[in-house]
Write an enzyme that holds these catalytic residues in place. Sequence first.
Site, PDB file in Angstrom:
ATOM      1  N   ARG A  20       0.805  -1.216   0.000  1.00 21.95           N
ATOM      2  CA  ARG A  20       0.000   0.000   0.000  1.00 21.95           C
ATOM      3  C   ARG A  20       0.836   1.263   0.000  1.00 21.95           C
ATOM      4  NH1 ARG A  20      -4.002  -2.067   4.205  1.00 21.95           N
ATOM      5  NH2 ARG A  20      -4.935  -0.035   4.476  1.00 21.95           N
ATOM      6  N   ARG A  77     -19.989  -1.784   9.344  1.00 25.10           N
ATOM      7  CA  ARG A  77     -19.244  -3.052   9.431  1.00 25.10           C
ATOM      8  C   ARG A  77     -19.230  -3.587  10.872  1.00 25.10           C
ATOM      9  NH1 ARG A  77     -13.461  -3.337   6.850  1.00 25.10           N
ATOM     10  NH2 ARG A  77     -13.064  -1.551   8.196  1.00 25.10           N
ATOM     11  N   ARG A 110     -14.746  -2.495  14.589  1.00 20.66           N
ATOM     12  CA  ARG A 110     -13.283  -2.396  14.553  1.00 20.66           C
ATOM     13  C   ARG A 110     -12.833  -1.068  15.178  1.00 20.66           C
ATOM     14  NH1 ARG A 110     -10.748  -3.999   8.758  1.00 20.66           N
ATOM     15  NH2 ARG A 110      -9.653  -2.034   9.005  1.00 20.66           N
ATOM     16  N   ARG A 153      -7.994   7.377   7.348  1.00 21.82           N
ATOM     17  CA  ARG A 153      -7.615   6.215   6.526  1.00 21.82           C
ATOM     18  C   ARG A 153      -7.858   6.506   5.049  1.00 21.82           C
ATOM     19  NH1 ARG A 153     -11.290   2.025   8.986  1.00 21.82           N
ATOM     20  NH2 ARG A 153     -10.635   0.664   7.300  1.00 21.82           N
TER      21      ARG A 153
HETATM   22  P1  AP5 Z   1     -14.403  -5.250   3.859  1.00 24.42           P
HETATM   23  O1  AP5 Z   1     -14.360  -6.474   3.047  1.00 24.42           O
HETATM   24  O2  AP5 Z   1     -14.134  -5.334   5.306  1.00 24.42           O
HETATM   25  O3  AP5 Z   1     -13.534  -4.083   3.157  1.00 24.42           O
HETATM   26  P2  AP5 Z   1     -11.975  -3.940   3.013  1.00 24.42           P
HETATM   27  O4  AP5 Z   1     -11.702  -3.423   1.652  1.00 24.42           O
HETATM   28  O5  AP5 Z   1     -11.294  -5.184   3.436  1.00 24.42           O
HETATM   29  O6  AP5 Z   1     -11.744  -2.750   4.015  1.00 24.42           O
HETATM   30  P3  AP5 Z   1     -10.688  -2.564   5.204  1.00 24.42           P
HETATM   31  O7  AP5 Z   1     -11.239  -1.485   6.082  1.00 24.42           O
HETATM   32  O8  AP5 Z   1     -10.356  -3.864   5.845  1.00 24.42           O
HETATM   33  O9  AP5 Z   1      -9.487  -2.027   4.423  1.00 24.42           O
HETATM   34  P4  AP5 Z   1      -8.314  -1.245   5.003  1.00 24.42           P
HETATM   35  O10 AP5 Z   1      -7.396  -1.273   3.856  1.00 24.42           O
HETATM   36  O11 AP5 Z   1      -8.655   0.078   5.540  1.00 24.42           O
HETATM   37  O12 AP5 Z   1      -7.940  -2.060   6.330  1.00 24.42           O
HETATM   38  P5  AP5 Z   1      -6.876  -3.205   6.624  1.00 24.42           P
HETATM   39  O13 AP5 Z   1      -7.480  -4.170   7.544  1.00 24.42           O
HETATM   40  O14 AP5 Z   1      -6.247  -3.679   5.381  1.00 24.42           O
HETATM   41  O15 AP5 Z   1     -15.890  -4.620   3.641  1.00 24.42           O
HETATM   42  C1  AP5 Z   1     -16.277  -3.440   4.328  1.00 24.42           C
HETATM   43  C2  AP5 Z   1     -17.748  -3.578   4.756  1.00 24.42           C
HETATM   44  O16 AP5 Z   1     -18.570  -3.628   3.585  1.00 24.42           O
HETATM   45  C3  AP5 Z   1     -18.072  -4.856   5.542  1.00 24.42           C
HETATM   46  O17 AP5 Z   1     -19.028  -4.556   6.501  1.00 24.42           O
HETATM   47  C4  AP5 Z   1     -18.646  -5.820   4.489  1.00 24.42           C
HETATM   48  O18 AP5 Z   1     -19.572  -6.713   5.067  1.00 24.42           O
HETATM   49  C5  AP5 Z   1     -19.319  -4.840   3.528  1.00 24.42           C
HETATM   50  N1  AP5 Z   1     -19.256  -5.267   2.128  1.00 24.42           N
HETATM   51  C6  AP5 Z   1     -18.139  -5.686   1.468  1.00 24.42           C
HETATM   52  N2  AP5 Z   1     -18.432  -5.959   0.184  1.00 24.42           N
HETATM   53  C7  AP5 Z   1     -19.753  -5.696   0.037  1.00 24.42           C
HETATM   54  C8  AP5 Z   1     -20.668  -5.781  -1.062  1.00 24.42           C
HETATM   55  N3  AP5 Z   1     -20.257  -6.176  -2.301  1.00 24.42           N
HETATM   56  N4  AP5 Z   1     -21.937  -5.412  -0.883  1.00 24.42           N
HETATM   57  C9  AP5 Z   1     -22.368  -5.005   0.340  1.00 24.42           C
HETATM   58  N5  AP5 Z   1     -21.572  -4.900   1.420  1.00 24.42           N
HETATM   59  C10 AP5 Z   1     -20.281  -5.256   1.269  1.00 24.42           C
HETATM   60  O19 AP5 Z   1      -5.760  -2.358   7.408  1.00 24.42           O
HETATM   61  C11 AP5 Z   1      -6.049  -1.828   8.691  1.00 24.42           C
HETATM   62  C12 AP5 Z   1      -4.849  -1.040   9.198  1.00 24.42           C
HETATM   63  O20 AP5 Z   1      -3.718  -1.924   9.324  1.00 24.42           O
HETATM   64  C13 AP5 Z   1      -4.357   0.082   8.273  1.00 24.42           C
HETATM   65  O21 AP5 Z   1      -5.079   1.282   8.456  1.00 24.42           O
HETATM   66  C14 AP5 Z   1      -2.885   0.190   8.689  1.00 24.42           C
HETATM   67  O22 AP5 Z   1      -2.769   0.879   9.904  1.00 24.42           O
HETATM   68  C15 AP5 Z   1      -2.507  -1.263   8.940  1.00 24.42           C
HETATM   69  N6  AP5 Z   1      -1.981  -1.910   7.730  1.00 24.42           N
HETATM   70  C16 AP5 Z   1      -2.518  -2.960   7.046  1.00 24.42           C
HETATM   71  N7  AP5 Z   1      -1.779  -3.279   5.987  1.00 24.42           N
HETATM   72  C17 AP5 Z   1      -0.739  -2.397   5.967  1.00 24.42           C
HETATM   73  C18 AP5 Z   1       0.361  -2.190   5.095  1.00 24.42           C
HETATM   74  N8  AP5 Z   1       0.543  -2.938   4.006  1.00 24.42           N
HETATM   75  N9  AP5 Z   1       1.222  -1.187   5.394  1.00 24.42           N
HETATM   76  C19 AP5 Z   1       1.077  -0.432   6.478  1.00 24.42           C
HETATM   77  N10 AP5 Z   1       0.039  -0.563   7.346  1.00 24.42           N
HETATM   78  C20 AP5 Z   1      -0.862  -1.539   7.101  1.00 24.42           C
HETATM   79 MG    MG Z   2     -10.125  -5.732   5.091  1.00 21.68          MG
END
Ligand code: AP5
Ligand code: MG
Length: 215
Positions: free
Chosen positions: A89, A128, A161, A172
């Site tokens: 990312r 969510r 969350r 974010r």
């Molecule tokens: P969901 O599937 O949870 O969406 P997502 O794209 O996975 O969203 P995230 O919030 O998990 O992404 P993110 O990138 O912010 O967080 P991450 O965990 O990677 O869906 C969202 C909602 O919509 C749910 O309620 C679902 O049910 C609903 N939904 C989904 N699809 C749907 C559909 N088609 N129709 C209807 N409803 C639907 O990262 C979290 C934190 O970790 C970051 O902020 C950072 O601090 C850290 N981190 C993670 N990876 C890194 C990295 N590579 N580098 C640095 N920090 C990192």
């Molecule tokens: Mg996710």
Amino acid sequence: MKIVILLGAPGAGKGTVAARVATGISARHISTGAMLRDAVAKGTPAGTAAKTFMDKGELVPDNVLVDMVDELLAAAASEDILLLDGFPRTLNQARSLETLVARHNVAVDLVVYLDVPESVIMERLCGRRVCSCCGAVFHITTLPPKQEGICDLCGSELIIRDDDKPETIHNRLLVYEKLTAPLVAMYNAENKLVHVNGVGTADDVAESVAAILKR
Ligand code: AP5
Ligand code: MG
């Protein structure tokens, strides 16, 4: 092993799609966010350090993530497809990934970008709910659990969350635009990017992604 990156804004549905796609075919879903949340829950030193960044909606330092993904690549050598959700990312992480995959004699094959408008993203993040035990993801209206507040898969309590508070969501999204969105242009220039309409039922979106992976 085929390496597929799922790109998209926070809340675009990366985790939801990846979980569905990975059960339909022989693929392993790797969510760096889920791994970090697991480390936070276990109270490991890396998790404790990561939590301060995650709670503010900031990215965890690249070196932590690169080491984590390096270990995963080694452990997943026998998988057909690796679905990377949440990594890379930053441009720096993308460059590090190139080095890592080359070391494991594989390459990034495909980057799937989930197109979802910001108004839908806000609704998804605000509604969510995630399982406090297994991490399964639900939504209060679009993907509700069978029993309110209870995980369909393991029966544990559903929670909000820590980073789904309105002010953290806002940051974010800003961090995504500044640091992650440039990867879309980069992978497009490398002819690896495929856009998928991320609006529709979760099953429909997953089906579109699975069809692309089978090509
Ligand atoms: P969901 O599937 O949870 O969406 P997502 O794209 O996975 O969203 P995230 O919030 O998990 O992404 P993110 O990138 O912010 O967080 P991450 O965990 O990677 O869906 C969202 C909602 O919509 C749910 O309620 C679902 O049910 C609903 N939904 C989904 N699809 C749907 C559909 N088609 N129709 C209807 N409803 C639907 O990262 C979290 C934190 O970790 C970051 O902020 C950072 O601090 C850290 N981190 C993670 N990876 C890194 C990295 N590579 N580098 C640095 N920090 C990192
Ligand atoms: Mg996710």
